[in-house]
Design a protein around this motif. Structure first.
Motif, PDB file in Angstrom:
ATOM      1  N   LEU A  12       0.857  -1.172   0.000  1.00 49.02           N
ATOM      2  CA  LEU A  12       0.000   0.000   0.000  1.00 49.02           C
ATOM      3  C   LEU A  12       0.896   1.224   0.000  1.00 49.02           C
ATOM      4  CD1 LEU A  12      -2.874  -0.968   2.418  1.00 49.02           C
ATOM      5  CD2 LEU A  12      -2.612  -1.366  -0.023  1.00 49.02           C
ATOM      6  N   ALA A  13       0.733   2.035  -1.020  1.00 44.82           N
ATOM      7  CA  ALA A  13       1.643   3.163  -1.177  1.00 44.82           C
ATOM      8  C   ALA A  13       1.345   4.263  -0.184  1.00 44.82           C
ATOM      9  CB  ALA A  13       1.535   3.718  -2.584  1.00 44.82           C
ATOM     10  N   ARG A  14       0.156   4.219   0.399  1.00 45.42           N
ATOM     11  CA  ARG A  14      -0.254   5.385   1.161  1.00 45.42           C
ATOM     12  C   ARG A  14      -0.504   5.051   2.619  1.00 45.42           C
ATOM     13  NH1 ARG A  14      -3.897   5.319  -2.904  1.00 45.42           N
ATOM     14  NH2 ARG A  14      -5.541   5.349  -1.391  1.00 45.42           N
ATOM     15  N   TYR A  23      -2.199  11.818  -0.955  1.00 47.68           N
ATOM     16  CA  TYR A  23      -3.188  11.304  -1.907  1.00 47.68           C
ATOM     17  C   TYR A  23      -4.380  12.252  -2.006  1.00 47.68           C
ATOM     18  CZ  TYR A  23      -7.184   8.816  -3.708  1.00 47.68           C
ATOM     19  OH  TYR A  23      -8.288   8.489  -4.441  1.00 47.68           O
ATOM     20  N   GLU A  26      -3.558  15.460  -3.863  1.00 51.33           N
ATOM     21  CA  GLU A  26      -3.408  15.158  -5.281  1.00 51.33           C
ATOM     22  C   GLU A  26      -4.776  14.940  -5.923  1.00 51.33           C
ATOM     23  OE1 GLU A  26      -0.102  12.395  -5.982  1.00 51.33           O
ATOM     24  OE2 GLU A  26      -1.370  11.537  -7.551  1.00 51.33           O
ATOM     25  N   ARG A  27      -5.608  14.185  -5.222  1.00 49.93           N
ATOM     26  CA  ARG A  27      -6.958  13.901  -5.704  1.00 49.93           C
ATOM     27  C   ARG A  27      -7.754  15.200  -5.880  1.00 49.93           C
ATOM     28  NH1 ARG A  27      -8.761  10.014  -8.376  1.00 49.93           N
ATOM     29  NH2 ARG A  27      -9.517  11.743  -9.582  1.00 49.93           N
ATOM     30  N   ASN A  31      -9.244  16.586  -9.254  1.00 45.49           N
ATOM     31  CA  ASN A  31     -10.677  16.893  -9.368  1.00 45.49           C
ATOM     32  C   ASN A  31     -10.909  18.282  -9.934  1.00 45.49           C
ATOM     33  OD1 ASN A  31     -11.539  14.459  -8.440  1.00 45.49           O
ATOM     34  ND2 ASN A  31     -11.939  15.139  -6.352  1.00 45.49           N
ATOM     35  N   GLN A  34     -10.183  18.164 -13.544  1.00 44.85           N
ATOM     36  CA  GLN A  34     -11.184  17.423 -14.313  1.00 44.85           C
ATOM     37  C   GLN A  34     -12.541  18.124 -14.352  1.00 44.85           C
ATOM     38  OE1 GLN A  34     -10.859  13.675 -12.347  1.00 44.85           O
ATOM     39  NE2 GLN A  34      -9.633  12.774 -13.975  1.00 44.85           N
ATOM     40  N   ASN A  35     -12.762  18.997 -13.393  1.00 45.32           N
ATOM     41  CA  ASN A  35     -14.032  19.721 -13.372  1.00 45.32           C
ATOM     42  C   ASN A  35     -13.762  21.209 -13.501  1.00 45.32           C
ATOM     43  OD1 ASN A  35     -15.954  17.390 -12.563  1.00 45.32           O
ATOM     44  ND2 ASN A  35     -14.248  17.253 -11.149  1.00 45.32           N
ATOM     45  N   GLU A 220     -20.693  10.933  -8.795  1.00 44.19           N
ATOM     46  CA  GLU A 220     -19.359  10.571  -8.339  1.00 44.19           C
ATOM     47  C   GLU A 220     -19.381  10.198  -6.857  1.00 44.19           C
ATOM     48  OE1 GLU A 220     -16.618  13.582  -9.498  1.00 44.19           O
ATOM     49  OE2 GLU A 220     -15.122  12.932  -8.021  1.00 44.19           O
ATOM     50  N   MET A 224     -18.457   6.468  -5.526  1.00 43.82           N
ATOM     51  CA  MET A 224     -17.371   6.259  -4.576  1.00 43.82           C
ATOM     52  C   MET A 224     -17.856   5.388  -3.423  1.00 43.82           C
ATOM     53  SD  MET A 224     -14.611   8.168  -5.412  1.00 43.82           S
ATOM     54  CE  MET A 224     -13.812   8.729  -3.931  1.00 43.82           C
ATOM     55  N   ALA A 229     -15.670   3.212  -0.732  1.00 49.09           N
ATOM     56  CA  ALA A 229     -14.930   4.307  -0.110  1.00 49.09           C
ATOM     57  C   ALA A 229     -15.605   4.687   1.208  1.00 49.09           C
ATOM     58  CB  ALA A 229     -14.895   5.518  -1.041  1.00 49.09           C
ATOM     59  N   PHE A 233     -12.941   9.247   3.178  1.00 44.99           N
ATOM     60  CA  PHE A 233     -12.217   9.142   1.914  1.00 44.99           C
ATOM     61  C   PHE A 233     -12.923   9.932   0.814  1.00 44.99           C
ATOM     62  CE2 PHE A 233     -10.981   7.063  -2.021  1.00 44.99           C
ATOM     63  CZ  PHE A 233      -9.632   6.821  -1.839  1.00 44.99           C
TER      64      PHE A 233
ATOM     65  N   PRO B  75     -18.708   0.299   3.856  1.00 38.28           N
ATOM     66  CA  PRO B  75     -17.652   0.327   2.844  1.00 38.28           C
ATOM     67  C   PRO B  75     -16.820  -0.954   2.810  1.00 38.28           C
ATOM     68  CG  PRO B  75     -17.713   2.394   4.010  1.00 38.28           C
ATOM     69  CD  PRO B  75     -18.687   1.490   4.699  1.00 38.28           C
ATOM     70  N   ARG B  79     -16.191  -3.547  -0.409  1.00 38.21           N
ATOM     71  CA  ARG B  79     -14.892  -3.856  -1.006  1.00 38.21           C
ATOM     72  C   ARG B  79     -14.760  -5.326  -1.356  1.00 38.21           C
ATOM     73  NH1 ARG B  79     -11.035  -0.049   2.812  1.00 38.21           N
ATOM     74  NH2 ARG B  79     -12.302   1.826   2.488  1.00 38.21           N
ATOM     75  N   LEU B  91     -18.005   7.355 -14.637  1.00 37.98           N
ATOM     76  CA  LEU B  91     -17.885   8.801 -14.450  1.00 37.98           C
ATOM     77  C   LEU B  91     -17.392   9.441 -15.740  1.00 37.98           C
ATOM     78  CD1 LEU B  91     -16.280   8.834 -10.904  1.00 37.98           C
ATOM     79  CD2 LEU B  91     -18.693   9.010 -11.541  1.00 37.98           C
ATOM     80  N   ASN B  93     -16.460  12.397 -16.411  1.00 36.13           N
ATOM     81  CA  ASN B  93     -15.379  13.388 -16.371  1.00 36.13           C
ATOM     82  C   ASN B  93     -14.012  12.755 -16.078  1.00 36.13           C
ATOM     83  OD1 ASN B  93     -15.862  12.694 -13.759  1.00 36.13           O
ATOM     84  ND2 ASN B  93     -16.189  14.773 -12.998  1.00 36.13           N
ATOM     85  N   LEU B 102     -10.545   3.508  -9.677  1.00 31.10           N
ATOM     86  CA  LEU B 102     -11.258   3.931  -8.477  1.00 31.10           C
ATOM     87  C   LEU B 102     -11.361   2.820  -7.426  1.00 31.10           C
ATOM     88  CD1 LEU B 102     -12.396   6.661  -7.912  1.00 31.10           C
ATOM     89  CD2 LEU B 102     -14.640   5.826  -8.581  1.00 31.10           C
ATOM     90  N   VAL B 106      -9.556   3.259  -3.651  1.00 27.30           N
ATOM     91  CA  VAL B 106     -10.299   3.152  -2.404  1.00 27.30           C
ATOM     92  C   VAL B 106      -9.595   2.195  -1.443  1.00 27.30           C
ATOM     93  CG1 VAL B 106     -12.415   2.154  -1.482  1.00 27.30           C
ATOM     94  CG2 VAL B 106     -12.528   3.810  -3.329  1.00 27.30           C
ATOM     95  N   GLY B 108      -6.473   1.813  -1.222  1.00 28.66           N
ATOM     96  CA  GLY B 108      -5.196   2.374  -0.796  1.00 28.66           C
ATOM     97  C   GLY B 108      -4.001   1.902  -1.609  1.00 28.66           C
ATOM     98  N   TRP B 109      -4.243   1.412  -2.800  1.00 27.20           N
ATOM     99  CA  TRP B 109      -3.125   0.986  -3.639  1.00 27.20           C
ATOM    100  C   TRP B 109      -2.304   2.171  -4.108  1.00 27.20           C
ATOM    101  CZ3 TRP B 109      -3.371  -3.583  -7.479  1.00 27.20           C
ATOM    102  CH2 TRP B 109      -3.933  -4.706  -6.858  1.00 27.20           C
ATOM    103  N   GLY B 110      -1.038   1.909  -4.414  1.00 26.56           N
ATOM    104  CA  GLY B 110      -0.175   2.943  -4.980  1.00 26.56           C
ATOM    105  C   GLY B 110      -0.408   3.078  -6.473  1.00 26.56           C
ATOM    106  N   ASP B 113       1.167   0.353  -8.965  1.00 25.78           N
ATOM    107  CA  ASP B 113       0.447  -0.926  -8.920  1.00 25.78           C
ATOM    108  C   ASP B 113      -0.906  -0.799  -9.597  1.00 25.78           C
ATOM    109  OD1 ASP B 113       2.434  -2.313  -7.490  1.00 25.78           O
ATOM    110  OD2 ASP B 113       1.782  -1.310  -5.654  1.00 25.78           O
TER     111      ASP B 113
END
Ligand SMILES: Nc1ncnc2c1ncn2[C@@H]1O[C@H](COP(=O)(O)OP(=O)(O)OP(=O)(O)O)[C@@H](O)[C@H]1O
Ligand SMILES: [Mg+2]
Lengths: 314, 222
Positions: A12-14, A23, A26-27, A31, A34-35, A220, A224, A229, A233, B75, B79, B91, B93, B102, B106, B108-110, B113
């Motif tokens: 897990l990178a985060r 994250y 960045e997200r 966003n 993109q919007n 969206e 999610m 999510a 998150f 959640p 998963r 989505l 956009n 997505l 959710v 938590g992957w990098g 990967d």
């Protein structure tokens, strides 16, 4: 059951707060990109709202300054008989200094009083021929601190002053002080009223704009949730987005205000032709600028938070 | 893996969309759910991924009672469940890559990967060249496969597919079916809601038929 799972948790990178925050930020920026149209609209609306607010603030700040210079005229004069010995004078000054609200004290001796008097009678000095300075009283001219210049504070101050035995008379242009403090109250009241309305309008407009932009993206938000999510998150990037919109909007407003100020207002002596003021308008003090930026951030954050509450029901 | 006990489901005011549904689907099963339009197929699937709560009865997924699950835990159930929605829910956009990613974000992957894995699954779907398009510029069938990719990309324990072959030609339909079967072989429990007779007949798998919210046929029970 054998489950050769390619997806079996790659690193897990985060992990950790830092990684998650990275994250989210960045997200949020992805966003915004993109919007972009919706975001520009929101930022534009916030800018406009904050421009009106900061313009009102600018006018208010300058009005305050004008009234402040006027209030410098509030002056209390304490008269006493004859001249005082230097020792008496300094104890008297010390006693006056001790009264709450005293800013500074000027001693006007009888000679000085006569000089001033003759100065006012330009061209008719002959009237004073043979007049000795001894008929004039000596006095102390007292300036009051800014917060003590309304009529109530002044009369309280004068009452204190009259208790000092050496002083025979106190004058302070009672009528003028009364009218001035009445006027000040009126200005303050109008200012607060107008500011209140503008702030209300700004909050309303910004909150609703944000609500619309979030509403436009409710698919969206829904999706999610469906892919697993957590609420946090989903929310955090939107909240960051809101803060960015608020801060950028407020910054744009301040930049435009600066532009307008530099182009037209800073040397606009015509604006306040009330003589007392030097020339032109002041720009907003740093504290106000910081407050506006923080206000933008807070408004963006709270606006997003309130709107998200309506759409994230999972 | 999936258990329903005497489940009733009615949307506000309306009659029951599901009534007295009792059902057991074991780990690793591959099940078709069919019935005329309005029979309650989508409603049943929605109960399985917690988009709806049953009016009455129990829904247990992988040992978790969904009807008693606090919303903060939902959640984590989701998963484990990959869903292909009847209306895709892509989505517009975001790019194809981001849509599929997505599910992994959710978790938590990098980024690296995620990109690798998404590329891999899109290649399986024959859509790796559409990685950067937006879903609006894809055909209906392509969108459907993207939706499928998003559901499968994290190899969930349970895969729920609502009309996954609705818009597909013969060839793509076979492809989609084989991908689902592959996932099944790798251990996922698969439930497919469909009208598609040919799909069902060519597969020889367990078939559950719904009519007006009742289970009227279950090939496993007969
Ligand atoms: N959100 C909703 N609100 C009210 N009623 C609904 C809702 N969704 C579905 N229904 C009703 O529940 C019943 C079952 O609908 P459902 O969508 O489960 O059918 P379906 O078997 O999936 O049909 P289709 O094959 O057309 O997808 C229908 O009578 C429908 O009108
Ligand atoms: Mg349906």
């Amino acid at each position: 059951m054998s489950r050769k799972n390619v997806a079996k948790r790659p690193k897990l990178a985060r992990e950790g707060v830092g990684g998650r925050l990275h994250y989210f930020v960045e997200r949020a920026f992805t966003n915004i990109r993109q919007n972009l149209p919706v975001n520009l609209l929101t930022i534009g609306t916030i800018s406009l709202a904050f421009l009106i607010l900061s313009l009102a603030l600018l006018i208010f700040v300058n009005l305050e300054r004008v009234t402040e210079t006027w209030s410098d005229r509030v002056q209390v004069t304490a008269y006493f008989e004859g001249d005082l010995s230097p020792g008496d004078l300094s104890t008297l000054k010390a006693r006056i200094k001790a009264i709450k609200g005293t800013a500074d004290i000027d001693y006007v001796s009888r000679e000085e009083a006569l000089q001033r008097f003759s100065g006012r009678l330009k061209g008719q000095e002959a009237l004073l021929e043979g007049v000795s300075y001894e008929i004039l009283p000596s006095s102390l001219e007292i300036h009051l601190k800014k917060d003590n210049r309304d009529s109530e504070a002044v009369s309280r101050y004068v009452a204190q002053l009259k208790k000092i035995p050496l002083i025979t008379e106190v004058q302070y242009g009672e009528e003028w002080v009364k009218r001035f403090s009445h006027f000040m109250n009126l200005v303050r009241f109008a200012g607060i009223l107008v500011a209140g309305f503008i702030v209300l309008a700004v909050v309303f407009i910004v909150a609703n704009t944000i609500k619309l932009t979030i509403y436009a993206r409710k698919d969206e938000l829904e999706l999610m949730g469906l892919v697993g999510a957590t609420r946090l998150f989903i929310k955090v990037p939107f909240l960051i987005e809101g803060v960015v919109q608020g801060v950028v909007g407020a910054s744009v407003a301040l930049l435009v205000l600066t532009g307008v100020y530099l182009a037209f207002l800073h040397n606009a002596d015509f604006f306040f032709s009330f003589n007392t003021i030097e020339a032109g308008l002041l720009f907003l003090p740093a504290s106000h600028i910081v407050a506006l930026l923080f206000g933008g951030a807070a408004l963006g954050f709270l606006g997003s938070l309130a709107s998200l509450k309506r759409f994230i029901s999972l | 893996m999936i258990q329903l006990h005497n489940v009733y489901m009615s949307y506000q005011g309306d009659g029951a969309a599901l009534s007295n549904v009792t059902l057991k689907i074991a780990k690793g099963e591959f099940v078709f759910l069919t019935g005329v339009s309005g029979a309650g197929k989508s409603t049943l699937l929605k109960l399985l991924y917690g988009a709806l709560q049953p009016t009455r009865g129990q829904v247990v997924i992988d040992g978790v009672n969904v009807s008693k699950l606090p919303s903060s835990q939902l959640p984590f159930l989701r998963r484990k469940v990959g869903v292909v929605f009847q209306d895709f829910k892509l989505l517009s956009n975001r790019s194809v890559l981001e849509n599929v990613a997505l599910t992994l974000e959710v978790l938590g992957w990098g980024k690296k990967d995620i990109n690798k894995r998404v590329y891999h699954i899109l290649k399986q779907m024959g859509l790796e060249h559409k990685l950067n398009s937006t879903p609006l510029r894809l055909s209906g069938g392509e969108q459907q496969r993207i939706a499928l990719a998003r559901a499968l990309v994290n190899e969930p324990k349970i895969i729920l597919a609502d009309e996954p072959t609705g818009n597909l030609d013969e060839e793509s339909r076979e492809k989609v079916l084989s991908i689902l079967k592959e996932a099944n072989i790798r251990g996922s429990t698969v439930v497919i809601a469909t009208h598609d007779r040919r799909l069902i007949e060519s597969s020889h798998k367990r078939l559950i038929v719904l009519d007006k919210g009742h289970i009227v046929e279950d090939s496993d029970e007969s």
